[in-house]
Design a protein around this motif. Structure first.
Motif, PDB file in Angstrom:
ATOM      1  N   VAL A 120       9.920  13.862 -17.303  1.00 37.36           N
ATOM      2  CA  VAL A 120      10.758  12.665 -17.141  1.00 37.36           C
ATOM      3  C   VAL A 120      10.412  12.008 -15.814  1.00 37.36           C
ATOM      4  O   VAL A 120      10.284  12.690 -14.793  1.00 37.36           O
ATOM      5  CB  VAL A 120      12.270  13.025 -17.149  1.00 37.36           C
ATOM      6  N   ILE A 121      10.255  10.698 -15.843  1.00 35.15           N
ATOM      7  CA  ILE A 121      10.007   9.938 -14.614  1.00 35.15           C
ATOM      8  C   ILE A 121      11.135   8.928 -14.432  1.00 35.15           C
ATOM      9  O   ILE A 121      11.485   8.203 -15.367  1.00 35.15           O
ATOM     10  CB  ILE A 121       8.651   9.215 -14.677  1.00 35.15           C
ATOM     11  N   MET A 122      11.705   8.884 -13.232  1.00 32.80           N
ATOM     12  CA  MET A 122      12.739   7.914 -12.896  1.00 32.80           C
ATOM     13  C   MET A 122      12.217   7.019 -11.779  1.00 32.80           C
ATOM     14  O   MET A 122      11.805   7.514 -10.720  1.00 32.80           O
ATOM     15  CB  MET A 122      14.024   8.621 -12.465  1.00 32.80           C
ATOM     16  N   LEU A 123      12.221   5.714 -12.020  1.00 36.93           N
ATOM     17  CA  LEU A 123      11.613   4.747 -11.106  1.00 36.93           C
ATOM     18  C   LEU A 123      12.663   3.749 -10.636  1.00 36.93           C
ATOM     19  O   LEU A 123      13.239   3.020 -11.453  1.00 36.93           O
ATOM     20  CB  LEU A 123      10.470   3.996 -11.810  1.00 36.93           C
ATOM     21  N   ASP A 124      12.901   3.721  -9.333  1.00 37.39           N
ATOM     22  CA  ASP A 124      13.872   2.783  -8.767  1.00 37.39           C
ATOM     23  C   ASP A 124      13.109   1.629  -8.116  1.00 37.39           C
ATOM     24  O   ASP A 124      12.504   1.792  -7.059  1.00 37.39           O
ATOM     25  CB  ASP A 124      14.752   3.494  -7.740  1.00 37.39           C
ATOM     26  N   GLU A 125      13.130   0.471  -8.758  1.00 41.96           N
ATOM     27  CA  GLU A 125      12.418  -0.737  -8.315  1.00 41.96           C
ATOM     28  C   GLU A 125      10.937  -0.440  -8.026  1.00 41.96           C
ATOM     29  O   GLU A 125      10.450  -0.650  -6.914  1.00 41.96           O
ATOM     30  CB  GLU A 125      13.090  -1.341  -7.069  1.00 41.96           C
ATOM     31  N   PRO A 126      10.193   0.041  -9.031  1.00 42.36           N
ATOM     32  CA  PRO A 126       8.794   0.410  -8.786  1.00 42.36           C
ATOM     33  C   PRO A 126       7.891  -0.778  -8.486  1.00 42.36           C
ATOM     34  O   PRO A 126       6.829  -0.609  -7.891  1.00 42.36           O
ATOM     35  CB  PRO A 126       8.375   1.084 -10.100  1.00 42.36           C
ATOM     36  N   THR A 127       8.278  -1.995  -8.906  1.00 44.40           N
ATOM     37  CA  THR A 127       7.402  -3.155  -8.719  1.00 44.40           C
ATOM     38  C   THR A 127       7.594  -3.841  -7.371  1.00 44.40           C
ATOM     39  O   THR A 127       6.870  -4.791  -7.063  1.00 44.40           O
ATOM     40  CB  THR A 127       7.611  -4.187  -9.841  1.00 44.40           C
ATOM     41  N   ASN A 128       8.574  -3.387  -6.585  1.00 37.33           N
ATOM     42  CA  ASN A 128       8.763  -3.972  -5.249  1.00 37.33           C
ATOM     43  C   ASN A 128       7.481  -3.836  -4.428  1.00 37.33           C
ATOM     44  O   ASN A 128       6.915  -2.747  -4.327  1.00 37.33           O
ATOM     45  CB  ASN A 128       9.912  -3.274  -4.510  1.00 37.33           C
ATOM     46  N   HIS A 129       7.043  -4.928  -3.859  1.00 35.06           N
ATOM     47  CA  HIS A 129       5.853  -5.000  -2.986  1.00 35.06           C
ATOM     48  C   HIS A 129       4.529  -4.891  -3.758  1.00 35.06           C
ATOM     49  O   HIS A 129       3.470  -4.979  -3.138  1.00 35.06           O
ATOM     50  CB  HIS A 129       5.878  -3.921  -1.896  1.00 35.06           C
ATOM     51  N   LEU A 130       4.574  -4.684  -5.076  1.00 35.18           N
ATOM     52  CA  LEU A 130       3.327  -4.651  -5.839  1.00 35.18           C
ATOM     53  C   LEU A 130       2.915  -6.072  -6.217  1.00 35.18           C
ATOM     54  O   LEU A 130       3.773  -6.909  -6.517  1.00 35.18           O
ATOM     55  CB  LEU A 130       3.492  -3.824  -7.122  1.00 35.18           C
ATOM     56  N   ASP A 131       1.609  -6.333  -6.225  1.00 33.00           N
ATOM     57  CA  ASP A 131       1.145  -7.632  -6.690  1.00 33.00           C
ATOM     58  C   ASP A 131       1.073  -7.618  -8.217  1.00 33.00           C
ATOM     59  O   ASP A 131       1.342  -6.613  -8.871  1.00 33.00           O
ATOM     60  CB  ASP A 131      -0.210  -7.999  -6.067  1.00 33.00           C
ATOM     61  N   GLN A 148       0.832  -1.207   0.000  1.00 27.47           N
ATOM     62  CA  GLN A 148       0.000   0.000   0.000  1.00 27.47           C
ATOM     63  C   GLN A 148       0.867   1.259   0.000  1.00 27.47           C
ATOM     64  O   GLN A 148       0.574   2.227  -0.695  1.00 27.47           O
ATOM     65  CB  GLN A 148      -0.930  -0.013   1.209  1.00 27.47           C
ATOM     66  N   LYS A 149       1.948   1.252   0.783  1.00 23.39           N
ATOM     67  CA  LYS A 149       2.854   2.404   0.793  1.00 23.39           C
ATOM     68  C   LYS A 149       3.459   2.636  -0.587  1.00 23.39           C
ATOM     69  O   LYS A 149       3.616   3.775  -1.035  1.00 23.39           O
ATOM     70  CB  LYS A 149       3.975   2.189   1.814  1.00 23.39           C
ATOM     71  N   ARG A 150       3.781   1.531  -1.277  1.00 30.64           N
ATOM     72  CA  ARG A 150       4.370   1.664  -2.604  1.00 30.64           C
ATOM     73  C   ARG A 150       3.373   2.302  -3.570  1.00 30.64           C
ATOM     74  O   ARG A 150       3.721   3.162  -4.379  1.00 30.64           O
ATOM     75  CB  ARG A 150       4.796   0.283  -3.120  1.00 30.64           C
ATOM     76  N   ARG A 151       2.119   1.881  -3.477  1.00 33.52           N
ATOM     77  CA  ARG A 151       1.104   2.424  -4.372  1.00 33.52           C
ATOM     78  C   ARG A 151       0.820   3.902  -4.062  1.00 33.52           C
ATOM     79  O   ARG A 151       0.576   4.701  -4.972  1.00 33.52           O
ATOM     80  CB  ARG A 151      -0.164   1.582  -4.287  1.00 33.52           C
ATOM     81  N   VAL A 152       0.845   4.269  -2.776  1.00 36.32           N
ATOM     82  CA  VAL A 152       0.663   5.681  -2.404  1.00 36.32           C
ATOM     83  C   VAL A 152       1.807   6.525  -2.971  1.00 36.32           C
ATOM     84  O   VAL A 152       1.583   7.608  -3.526  1.00 36.32           O
ATOM     85  CB  VAL A 152       0.583   5.828  -0.871  1.00 36.32           C
ATOM     86  N   ALA A 153       3.044   6.011  -2.854  1.00 37.91           N
ATOM     87  CA  ALA A 153       4.202   6.748  -3.384  1.00 37.91           C
ATOM     88  C   ALA A 153       4.113   6.894  -4.903  1.00 37.91           C
ATOM     89  O   ALA A 153       4.436   7.960  -5.459  1.00 37.91           O
ATOM     90  CB  ALA A 153       5.496   6.023  -3.000  1.00 37.91           C
ATOM     91  N   LEU A 154       3.664   5.851  -5.569  1.00 35.98           N
ATOM     92  CA  LEU A 154       3.501   5.921  -7.025  1.00 35.98           C
ATOM     93  C   LEU A 154       2.417   6.925  -7.406  1.00 35.98           C
ATOM     94  O   LEU A 154       2.584   7.711  -8.344  1.00 35.98           O
ATOM     95  CB  LEU A 154       3.161   4.536  -7.580  1.00 35.98           C
TER      96      LEU A 154
END
Length: 603
Positions: free
Chosen positions: A143-154, A127-133
């Motif tokens: 420009v968007i830079m994503l560092d391990e965006p899929t961590n903790h996502l289902d 949930q924290k990951r989705r809020v941050a996204l």
């Protein structure tokens, strides 16, 4: 395409180790770039330099005037005392953002099921990951830079993020950089790949599949002596060409060279041989769950059980992937299978010869050997280990999973998160279990290490159960998938992860159409009135017809692969065969979709 930002002659060192040395890269409008490389080689460092969050020892980073850059950190940087709403939109009034359809879509895709007034510190990791996204994506970044965006996502969250990034800008507008170990995600969203290694950045055209093919060609042309790594690349290449050939359409180099590389590579797993070995080690009975229910009612007698009337029978050598929404009970199901917890009702039956092992998400099991060195941990368990038909020493096995001679003498307490996961997996394997359960095994692992882990699992003859959001891994190491849909029920997925996503999408649509009903309730409820017997008879006939056609196509596909291997020197012939293969795959995709539609009539 207009230039957005770039780095010129970038160099940076940490202590005595040079991470990047004279690197020059640029980002233009329309670029969709994935950054890959081994843990510690400088992927996140490169992105932080380009984001001007880190200052290089030498060189410079320049941004086009007025460019707007958004950055997603790998770790949790949200203020835990804020509410979800405040963390995402700040003090903006609802009407300021709710009138924007793009923002509404982001909110619906990421945080629809998150309590808007809950404090951030009370949320789960996913949930924290989705809020941050959501906080990042609602802003109009160039420009968007994503560092391990899929961590903790289902799986569902990863699929939504991929769709959003593919449609966020027009093809010639915007740009993003992404560091991730999720190979399906890289293939889905990226049109170029940067490999960070040995202090340099090497660009490749295409996503992950194209990168693997190009790297194999690079190794072939350069006659690389690095045999072990090249063999893993070849095996990964063979999987991509045989298991998911549609992914290999982007590379521009000679196809005959790629086919020549894999002409002598066997299938990833000899299923028949492994099944025989597994039966010999396990006997006929492995683990059976019979009408198992597990309830965490918290004192509420009306609360729904987490698992409800589940029946699951694991066979010797079976390889099962398990997907589901966060909180659906996937890790709990593993604990039931391993015997860590008992069901509220129902029966758990284990074979007399079963020796289970579980790789947990947090690998706290290594705390008791924190003062030992890596090689000592493995040698304390066992001196030799058999992988497939090969017998390896503890040192050879440790090296196969990426621990160099120097790293083998590192203390466990000094290892990174990815290295700890590798070591714990090795520790489990040398204990010779015959039922292995992996709970999110891809966390913190780079793509090379994942390929090495898959290589070890290919020759492992026991029963395997994998919980993961990594679609690539599930398709690679398991033979079929099951889903926990949040209603306490376990469902078979003959159509794999794509079928799961379709079921979830249909459930969410049904929940929106019926206010007050949750997606889980929608999944549990009948999707349509009961089918008539006449409809079911027609569906059975259709399934039988489709299965016969799929069988014929499989035979044709095998024949085409054999012809392609035999025509490695004839480029024209190879091109014709490849065109036939692509056409065959199109027919196969249509038939598989028809099969799913017909099978749903019988459910």
């Amino acid at each position: 395409m207009a230039h957005l930002l770039g780095g010129e002659s970038l160099a940076i060192s940490f202590g005595t180790r040079t991470v990047l040395d004279g690197v020059t890269v640029g980002l233009n409008e329309g670029d969709r770039i994935g950054i890959v490389g081994r843990n510690g080689d400088g992927k996140s460092t490169l992105m932080r330099l380009l984001a001007q969050r880190l200052t290089p020892d030498a060189g410079r980073v320049t941004w086009r005037r007025g460019v707007n850059v958004g950055y997603l950190d790998q770790g949790d940087v949200l203020d835990g005392d804020l509410t979800v709403g405040a963390a995402i939109v700040g003090d903006r009034a609802d009407y300021e953002w709710a009138s924007n359809p793009t923002i509404r879509d982001i909110m619906g895709g990421l945080v629809a099921d998150v309590d808007w007034h809950a404090q951030v510190h009370s949320l789960s990791g996913g949930q924290k990951r989705r809020v941050a996204l959501a906080k990042l994506l609602i802003e109009p970044h160039d420009v968007i830079m994503l560092d391990e965006p899929t961590n903790h996502l289902d799986v569902e969250g990863v699929a939504w993020l991929a769709r959003h990034l593919k449609t966020r800008w027009r093809p010639t507008e915007g740009a993003f950089l992404v560091v991730t170990h999720d190979r399906w995600f890289l293939d889905e969203v990226c049109n170029d790949t940067w490999e960070v290694h040995d202090g340099i950045v090497e660009p490749f055209e295409g996503g992950y599949a194209a990168y693997v093919l190009a790297r194999a060609e690079r190794d072939r042309m350069a006659a690389v002596v690095e045999g072990k790594r090249a063999n893993l690349v070849k095996k990964e290449l063979a999987w991509l060409r045989r298991g998911a050939p549609a992914r290999t359409s982007k590379p521009k180099f000679r196809i005959e060279a790629a086919n020549a590389l894999i002409s002598d590579v066997p299938e990833p797993r000899d299923t028949v041989a492994l099944s025989k070995m597994a039966t010999a080690r396990l006997g006929k009975d492995v683990i059976d769950l019979e009408d198992v229910t597990l309830a965490y009612d918290g004192g509420d007698p009306h609360a729904k059980p987490l698992l409800d009337g589940i029946t699951l029978r694991l066979a010797p050598g079976e390889r099962v992937g398990l997907v589901g929404v966060n909180g659906a009970g996937k890790s709990t199901l593993l604990r039931l299978l391993s015997g860590d917890i008992a069901p509220t009702s129902g029966r758990v039956k284990r074979g007399k010869t079963v020796v289970p092992a579980v790789l947990s998400q947090d690998v706290r099991e290594l705390d008791d050997v924190a003062d030992l060195r890596v090689i000592e941990v493995i040698q304390r368990e066992k001196q030799t280990f058999t992988v497939g038909s090969k017998e390896l020493t503890a040192g050879q096995l440790v090296e196969q999973l990426g621990f160099t001679n120097e790293k083998q003498w590192t203390r466990v307490s000094e290892l990174s998160g990815g290295e700890r996961r590798r070591l714990q997996l090795l520790r489990l394997l040398v204990g010779e279990p015959n039922v292995l359960m992996l709970d999110e095994p891809t966390n913190d692992l780079d793509t090379d290490t994942l390929a090495a882990v898959e290589d070890v699992l290919d020759g492992w003859p026991g029963t395997l159960v994998v919980v993961s959001h990594d679609r690539y891994l599930l398709e690679r190491v398991t033979d079929h998938q099951l889903a926990l849909l949040g209603d306490g029920k376990l469902r078979d997925l003959p159509g794999g992860v794509e079928q799961y996503l379709a079921l979830r999408e249909a459930a969410l649509a049904a929940a929106e159409a019926l206010p007050g009903q949750s997606p889980q309730d929608a999944e549990a409820a009948p999707a349509a009135p009961g089918r008539s017997e006449a409809e079911k008879r027609e569906a059975r006939k259709e399934l039988s017809r489709i299965e016969r056609q799929l069988g014929k196509l499989a035979a044709q596909e095998e024949k085409l692969h054999a012809q392609m291997a035999a025509s490695a020197e004839d480029f024209v012939r190879l091109g014709d065969l490849n065109a036939q293969l692509n056409e065959l795959h199109g027919q196969k995709d249509e038939l598989e979709l028809a099969w799913l539609e017909a099978s749903e009539v019988l459910e």
